[in-house]
Design a protein around this motif. Sequence first.
Motif, short mmCIF file in Angstrom:
data_model
loop_
_atom_site.label_atom_id
_atom_site.label_comp_id
_atom_site.label_asym_id
_atom_site.label_seq_id
_atom_site.Cartn_x
_atom_site.Cartn_y
_atom_site.Cartn_z
N LEU A 42 0.87 -1.17 0.00
CA LEU A 42 0.00 0.00 0.00
C LEU A 42 0.91 1.22 0.00
N VAL A 43 0.71 2.11 -0.97
CA VAL A 43 1.57 3.29 -1.09
C VAL A 43 0.69 4.53 -1.15
N GLU A 44 0.80 5.35 -0.10
CA GLU A 44 0.00 6.59 -0.03
C GLU A 44 0.74 7.73 -0.72
N CYS A 75 -4.10 6.00 -2.35
CA CYS A 75 -3.43 4.82 -1.84
C CYS A 75 -3.45 3.76 -2.93
N ALA A 76 -2.28 3.52 -3.52
CA ALA A 76 -2.15 2.51 -4.56
C ALA A 76 -1.91 1.16 -3.93
N GLY A 128 0.00 1.03 5.00
CA GLY A 128 0.92 1.78 4.16
C GLY A 128 1.94 2.50 5.02
N GLN A 129 2.83 3.24 4.35
CA GLN A 129 3.91 3.92 5.06
C GLN A 129 3.47 5.28 5.61
N GLY A 130 2.35 5.78 5.12
CA GLY A 130 1.82 7.05 5.61
C GLY A 130 2.23 8.23 4.75
N THR A 131 1.40 9.27 4.79
CA THR A 131 1.69 10.53 4.12
C THR A 131 1.31 11.67 5.07
#
Length: 111
Positions: A4-6, A22-23, A102-105
């Motif tokens: 998961l990539v934000e 979020c991809a 995800g890693q967060g944004t």
Amino acid sequence: QVHLVESGGGLVQPGGSLRLSCAASGFTFSMAGMSWNRQAPGKERELVATISAGGTTTYADSVKGRFTISRDNAKNTLYLQMNALKPEDTAVYYCYAPGVWGQGTQVTVSS
């Protein structure tokens, strides 16, 4: 492997808008319930919004009427449209699928 990539975070003035994305990859996105969560400095992570596989949505009281969660199953992407942003919305925003974060944004609301 599940990923998961934000993206889409940033600095915005009070009253402004941002759209987070979020991809997702590595799992059947269309069948998964998803959520957005956030964590402000010194506070616990909190649930912001959820969307079921069928598209049913729920929101935290603090964001109702201002935030909209949505999904595009063709693009395996989850969104969070944030309007009328307030300084108290400042936090790291995380996308969540069952069992993975995800890693967060970072979202910062400040004048």
